[in-house]
Structure formats: C-alpha cells, structure tokens
Scaffold this motif. Structure first.
Motif, short mmCIF file in Angstrom:
data_model
loop_
_atom_site.label_atom_id
_atom_site.label_comp_id
_atom_site.label_asym_id
_atom_site.label_seq_id
_atom_site.Cartn_x
_atom_site.Cartn_y
_atom_site.Cartn_z
N GLU A 194 0.83 -1.21 0.00
CA GLU A 194 0.00 0.00 0.00
C GLU A 194 0.86 1.26 0.00
O GLU A 194 0.49 2.28 -0.59
N LEU A 195 2.04 1.21 0.65
CA LEU A 195 2.94 2.35 0.64
C LEU A 195 3.40 2.67 -0.78
O LEU A 195 3.35 3.82 -1.23
N LEU A 196 3.84 1.63 -1.52
CA LEU A 196 4.26 1.85 -2.90
C LEU A 196 3.11 2.33 -3.76
O LEU A 196 3.27 3.19 -4.63
N TRP A 197 1.94 1.76 -3.52
CA TRP A 197 0.77 2.13 -4.34
C TRP A 197 0.35 3.57 -4.07
O TRP A 197 0.14 4.35 -5.02
N GLN A 198 0.21 3.93 -2.81
CA GLN A 198 -0.25 5.28 -2.48
C GLN A 198 0.76 6.34 -2.87
O GLN A 198 0.38 7.49 -3.16
N SER A 199 2.04 5.99 -2.89
CA SER A 199 3.08 6.95 -3.28
C SER A 199 3.29 6.99 -4.79
O SER A 199 4.23 7.61 -5.27
N ARG A 200 2.43 6.27 -5.54
CA ARG A 200 2.46 6.25 -7.01
C ARG A 200 3.80 5.76 -7.55
O ARG A 200 4.29 6.24 -8.57
N ARG A 201 4.35 4.75 -6.89
CA ARG A 201 5.60 4.17 -7.35
C ARG A 201 5.38 2.84 -8.06
O ARG A 201 6.33 2.14 -8.38
N LEU A 202 4.12 2.49 -8.30
CA LEU A 202 3.79 1.24 -8.97
C LEU A 202 2.84 1.50 -10.13
O LEU A 202 1.90 2.30 -10.01
N ASP A 203 3.10 0.82 -11.23
CA ASP A 203 2.12 0.76 -12.32
C ASP A 203 1.22 -0.46 -12.18
O ASP A 203 0.08 -0.45 -12.65
N LEU A 204 1.74 -1.50 -11.55
CA LEU A 204 0.98 -2.76 -11.42
C LEU A 204 1.24 -3.37 -10.06
O LEU A 204 2.39 -3.61 -9.69
N LEU A 205 0.18 -3.60 -9.31
CA LEU A 205 0.25 -4.28 -8.01
C LEU A 205 -0.59 -5.54 -8.10
O LEU A 205 -1.78 -5.49 -8.41
N VAL A 206 0.04 -6.68 -7.82
CA VAL A 206 -0.64 -7.98 -7.88
C VAL A 206 -0.47 -8.67 -6.54
O VAL A 206 0.66 -8.91 -6.10
#
Length: 733
Positions: A90-102
């Motif tokens: 969630e940290l990577l996702w919320q900080s917009r450091r991911l294009d794809l989270l699986v």
C-alpha cells in the motif's frame, strides 16, 4: 510513472483496456495500530529495489523451534509477515511508485494460476481464451519485458513445488514472498526472518490499538512484560480491552491467572496466544449472545482462512446451523452480527472491499479451533460447511472472486476434514469444485482434483460406485484438455470396462465412451488402435441409431480425424464429405457442428496436398463463421489463418499475406501478443514476407518472434528451430 507496453500489445494499450496504474487481487487490510517494525523486521524499501526478490519467513529465537506436536498450533507462524507485506504494498501504491500491483494468496498452485489469470485480465481488459497455465507463461513473459514498475506479492507460499515455473522476474519489478517455512523458499531468493515484536514495538502497537480510550492504556507496560511480544496475542488482547471497560492492568491480572490455570507444573507455560484466543471467544459470546459466534468459528476453522466469501455464513445451511446451536431463531442478520462480534475481539476480519465481503482468519487460530472441537461437532460442521459452500456458489460462475475463494475453501475443507465429505457418498460440493476448475481452465489442478476424488471414492465406495464412475469420466476429459493423451486413454478405458459390466453393448453411454476413447487414442498417437476402435463403434452407431443420428455423425468425424492422423487422407475426405452432406441436411449449413466438419474437411484437403480444394472450402468456412460467430471469434480467426496456409500452398503469396495479417491482428486482439497461436501466426506471416522478397520485414518479424517464443517454449521446440534456420538463410541483409 514510466511509459511501457502493456501485456495486451507491443506498443500501445489495448483499445478499451484499463487505465494505468492497475491492481489485481485483494490486499489484506492493515490492522488498526499498525506500526513500522524498525527493530525486528527488514526495511523493505531498502531491501527490495526494482529487480529484486525477497521472502519474509517465520523467525525464531535461538534454540527455539516449532511445537514438538505437529498437530499443535505454532503461534509464531502468525508473526506479522502478511501485515508487513500489505503495508509495503500500500505504501508503494499510495506513493504512485507502482504501475501494477498484484496480490496473490499463494497457498496452492491453483490459487497462483488463478491470480496470474486475474492479473492478465486486469492488465489487458479482456477475458483469456486459453488455459491458465498458458496465460501464466505469457504473464511472466510480460513481467520480464515490461518497463512498467510492478510488485507481485505471493502471500503464504506453502510449497516451492506449487511455484515451479511460476516465479516472476523482471528488471522493473519486485517480488515479495511471505512463507511460514524457509524450506519452501527456492535457493537464490534472499530470506529475511520475522519473529516476535521487540518490547518497544509491542508497547507501541498496544498503545496505538487503544488510542481511542487512553485510560485503557493503564498498565500497558506491565501487560507487555507479562504476556510477551507475540503479535497475535497482542492483537487479541487489545481487541478485548477496546471492546470492554477493562484496562491493560485488568487484563494483565486476568491473563496471569488464566496462564497459571493452564500451565502444567512440570512444563513451561503455554504461548500467550493459546491463552488470549479463548478469552476473545468468551468476549465475542457476550457481544453476540445466543451461541452464533461458536458456530461461525466452527465453520470458519474448516475453510481457507486467507479468504472466505461472507455469503458462505449467510447461506441457508449455515443459518440453520446457527439456529441449532443458539437460543433463538437465526437469520442472515444473526450471522453478520456474529461476524462483527468476532471481528471486534480480534478473531477474524471482514473486508467489505470485495463483493461479497472477504472473511479472513489466522490459519494458526484455525488449527487451535479444530483441536478444541469434539469429533461429533467436527462431523456436523464439515457437512454444514460443505452445504453452505455449495449454496453460496454462484451459477453461472464468473471469473475471479468469489469462485476462486470457494475453490480454495473447498480444498481447505477437504484437507481439514479427511473423508468426512464421503459420508453417504461423494458430496456434490466436490463435483462442483471440479467443474469450476474445468471452467476456469485450470487444467493441471483440475486433473489433480479429479484424480484425488477418484482415488478416494475408489477406496471408500468401490470402483463401480456411481460416485466413483462420474469423477473418473471427468478425470478422463480433464486429461484430454491438459494434453495428457496417454492418461486420458487409461481413464477412458477404465470407464469403458466399468460400463461394459453394467450396460448393454448398445447402450448410448457405452457407445459415447467408446467414441471418446477413440479420440483419446488419436491424441496419444495410438493410431492403429484408434482406427480399429472407431471403425467398430461407427458400425455400431449406424446399426443402433441410424446413419444421420448425432452420435453417428460424431463417430464418423472422429474416425475421419483418426484417418488424417494415420495419413489416410483419401479415406478421411470420403467420410468428411459424407458427414458434411448429412449435417447440412439434418442440422443446417451454418450449424456450429456443420461448420466444424467443413473446417475439418478443408484441413484434410490441405494435409493431403489438395490445396486448391482447401482454399474453396476454407472460404466458405470463413464466410459462415464471420456471419454466425463474428469476426473476433477465435474460431473465425483460426479459419483465416488456415485459409492463409492454403493460399500459400497454391503460390498465392499476396492473398496469403492479406489473410495472415488479418489473422495476426485477430490473435493479438483475442489472445494477446505473447500467446503461442499469435506467435505462430507471426511466423507464418514472416514466411510469406520471405516468399514475396520482403527480406527486411521478414528478418525483423522473425527475430522478434523467435525472441518471444524462446520465453514460452522449450529451446529445442521444432518451430523455434525452423525459424532460426529461416533467419540464417535470409542473413543480415
């Protein structure tokens, strides 16, 4: 975020596809009071840069190990690994450091394959038209190529064998694994242990959990010193405190008394979690009086704790079970109230982000609950759970949740209850789960499931019992779908032997099995036996049903296919033409089976060297399929590809180029650019380019196709070898 080709196309997003970023799977909710474990857990941001892989495993103090009794709960397995992974994701996702989270619950190979299929559908915006195994290969190839940043979390891996050939890698991505046992982690993957909280972390976690009522923090230090630092125990203790008027000091006094009562004078005291969970259960019964909490926990303990569809607990069978164990009539509201009470005391969580909501419960707590259940209660709960799962199963079934969760729950129920689901015969839930595996195109897991049902039914009910015969038939079909021809022959032969004892020689079911056995023999390349058997069954079909009966026409098509495989093209053409005429008269010229027979006739012409005849028939096939199925149907696209091959054989390279290009575009649209059928169509197009003297186009297409094929096919595959030789012949130009 970077700009990179998605899974659905080489240079651009698939039309109508999803907007980036994309997430697939349900990340477990981070618990209230979660704090970074700076002292006892790795800094995942530093340990897991792009291109890296890491496994969080159960950490133990020096000299300690799992319980001596393998059936006893190992509370340290719930050390917070999943929470760390969820918080990092969630940290990577919320900080917009991911294009794809699986996020994938990786407790079985079926779960991993389902997760990859769901991720592929999320990235491409389309349902997949091939087996999950094939989709997984394409998805892993995409992860290895893409420039988009990705994170794949494989939560609670049970066995490295479940991930054989399925480990994601790629320079732009991160792989995070959680695993209770380090032995399940393959060599080469960095491993970081996660064990108990430190005292400072435990105190911080406890006080954060009680932040809404600071007065309840009184005695927090004493409670941590008395209880220790087990994450599960602190979660349960803080939940009970927060749901009551108690303080930490009150709970500590009770805890010390409970521990003294449970401690054998000759042994060490039990783990803190073994003391806290019964107290949480007592509090739940106060919050939801009447007994439903116990019944809900009994059912939850038998299912997959990583994700139970909430509709299981509100199914009629479950509601009836709650009423039988309670003091008042039960309803779906009673079940929901019990779930809420159990969540308040830290025994499970209910996550409403999915539809239906997802219920999660610690696998270690499940072990403790099952150990506390008497046999009679376990027998009843097993039957109720099976009935409730079956009632909660949606028909028709859609891809993904909740079917994936219901399949996992069925597998967990089987594992936790032994042979109890065979009381009175094989429970229909087990057949429904197998059908779901077939429908989801989980070909390997489907074979394993049906084989296990056959083995168990054979042992308990006997080889001739109907509940053994039916799974055996499904197993034979599953082996065919999984391209295991020899195994399919074995199981169809066994089915035939069983039916021959009970059915007359002219019984429709027996004749049908003989036809399917012939099909399996062709798949297994046992051609002499296939031809002989199919000739005999065709004769019987014509005698019993007549020459135009559906079974007769099917038997004739199967025999013609066997003739083609055996190189007897003239005999095959004769049969196909006769069947086609009969189908056109009986079923109509554009019936699906009529079109299939016409396609087979064209294939036979082409295989037998009659390319001009093949072109004429393929044109009719393409026209009919476009009209009936539409231009984007896979059967239509394959007909275009076949027509291209026929044009090429007749020397009409320009016409071949046109239809091969149309087939390539269609395959990429429906199957994606990495599917083997798509790549084979690209290879055919490259051959035409070469034939037309377009060596530069041929060279570029061949290089890219060979590169992609090497990622999904064995290095000695004949197609790869052929294309390499063609590329060498063209040269560098």
């Amino acid at each position: 975020m970077t700009s990179a080709p998605p899974l659905g196309g080489p240079t651009a997003v698939v039309p109508g596809g999803p907007s980036w970023p994309v997430r697939s799977g349900t990340v477990p909710a981070v618990t209230d009071g979660y704090t970074d474990r700076l002292e006892t857990a790795p800094d995942l941001a530093a340990a897991l840069p792009p291109g890296a892989a890491l496994a969080l495993v159960t950490g133990r103090a020096a000299g300690s190990g799992p319980p001596a009794d393998p059936a006893a709960p190992d509370w340290l397995r719930s050390s917070g690994k999943t929470q760390l992974a969820a918080a990092f994701a969630e940290l990577l996702w919320q900080s917009r450091r991911l294009d794809l989270l699986v996020w994938i619950d990786a407790t079985s190979r079926a779960s991993v394959l389902s997760g990859y299929a769901a991720a592929t559908a999320a990235v491409t915006g389309r349902d997949q038209a091939s087996s999950c195994e094939s989709v997984a290969v394409q998805f892993l190839s995409y992860l290895g190529e893409t420039r988009r940043s990705w994170l794949v979390v494989l939560d609670d891996v049970a066995s490295a064998a479940d991930l054989d050939g399925l480990w994601p890698t790629g320079p732009a991505g991160r792989l995070l694994v959680t695993c209770a046992d380090a032995a399940a982690v393959p060599r080469g993957l960095q491993v970081r242990p996660v064990g108990l909280f430190s005292s400072r972390e435990a105190l911080s976690y406890l006080t954060e959990r009680l932040s809404s009522n600071r007065g309840q923090r009184l005695g927090a230090i004493d409670l941590v010193n008395t209880m220790g630092s087990e994450p599960v125990a602190l979660t349960q203790a803080s939940a009970v405190i927060a749901s009551s008027t108690m303080s930490c000091l009150n709970y500590r006094d009770y805890f010390a008394s409970w521990r003294e009562q449970l401690t054998d004078p000759s042994g060490a005291p039990p783990p803190a979690s073994a003391i806290t969970w019964p107290r949480s259960f007592e509090r739940a019964t106060q919050l939801a009086p009447g007994g439903p909490a116990q019944s809900v926990l009994a059912l939850a303990s038998l299912l997959d704790g990583h994700g139970i569809p909430a509709t299981v607990f509100t199914a009629p069978a479950a509601v009836g079970y709650l009423a039988a164990g309670g003091d008042a009539p039960a309803s779906s509201e009673t079940a929901r109230a019990a779930l809420t009470a159990l969540e308040r005391v830290g025994l499970l969580t209910v996550e409403p982000v999915t539809s239906p909501p997802t219920v999660r419960i610690s696998p270690v707590l499940q072990v403790a609950l099952r150990a506390a259940m008497p046999d009679g209660m376990l027998d009843q709960a097993a039957q109720v759970a099976a009935d409730a799962l079956l009632q909660a199963w949606p028909i028709p079934e859609s891809p993904g949740w909740p079917a994936s969760g219901l399949r996992s729950c069925t597998a967990a129920l089987r594992k936790s209850t032994g042979t109890r689901l065979w009381a009175g015969g094989c429970h229909p839930l087990l057949l429904r789960a197998g059908d779901s595996l077939d429908q989801a195109r989980l070909t390997g897991p489907a074979v394993d499931h049906w084989r296990d049902l056959v083995t168990t039914s054979d042992q308990l009910l006997g080889a001739g019992h109907p509940h053994t015969v039916l799974p055996g038939q499904r197993l034979a079909e599953a082996c065919l779908t999984a391209s295991r021809g020899d195994d399919a022959v074995t199981w169809f032969q066994r089915l035939l032997d069983t039916q021959a004892v009970k059915l007359g020689p002219d019984h429709q079911d027996l004749i049908g099995t003989r036809i399917r056995l012939g099909h399996a023999l062709v798949a297994a390349r046992q051609l002499k036996r296939a031809v002989s058997g199919l000739e005999a069954v065709l004769s019987d079909c014509e005698r019993v049903h007549g020459p135009e009966h559906e079974d007769t026409l099917g038997a004739r098509d199967e025999l013609a296919a066997a003739y083609v495989a055996a190189g007897r093209h003239s005999d095959a053409v004769t049969l196909y033409r006769r069947t086609l005429a009969d189908r056109e008269r009986v079923q109509g010229p554009r019936h699906l089976e009529t079109m299939t027979t016409r396609q087979c006739l064209a294939d036979c012409y082409l295989a037998g060297g009659q390319a001009k005849d093949a072109v004429a028939v393929y044109k009719r096939v393409v026209a009919d399929r476009e009209r009936v199925l539409g231009p984007d149907h896979l059967d239509t696209i394959r007909a275009w590809s076949s027509l291209g091959s026929a044009y090429q054989r007749t020397g009409k390279a320009v016409a071949a180029e046109r239809v091969f290009e149309q087939a390539r575009v269609g395959f990429e649209k429906v199957l994606g650019p990495r599917h083997p059928d798509t790549l084979r169509s690209r290879a055919e197009l490259a051959r035409v380019y070469r034939q037309l003297g377009r060596y530069g186009d041929a060279r570029a297409l061949l290089r890219d196709t060979v590169d992609r094929l090497q990622r999904i096919l064995p290095p000695n595959d004949p197609l790869i070898t052929e294309l390499r030789e063609m590329l060498a012949d063209i040269g560098d130009g």
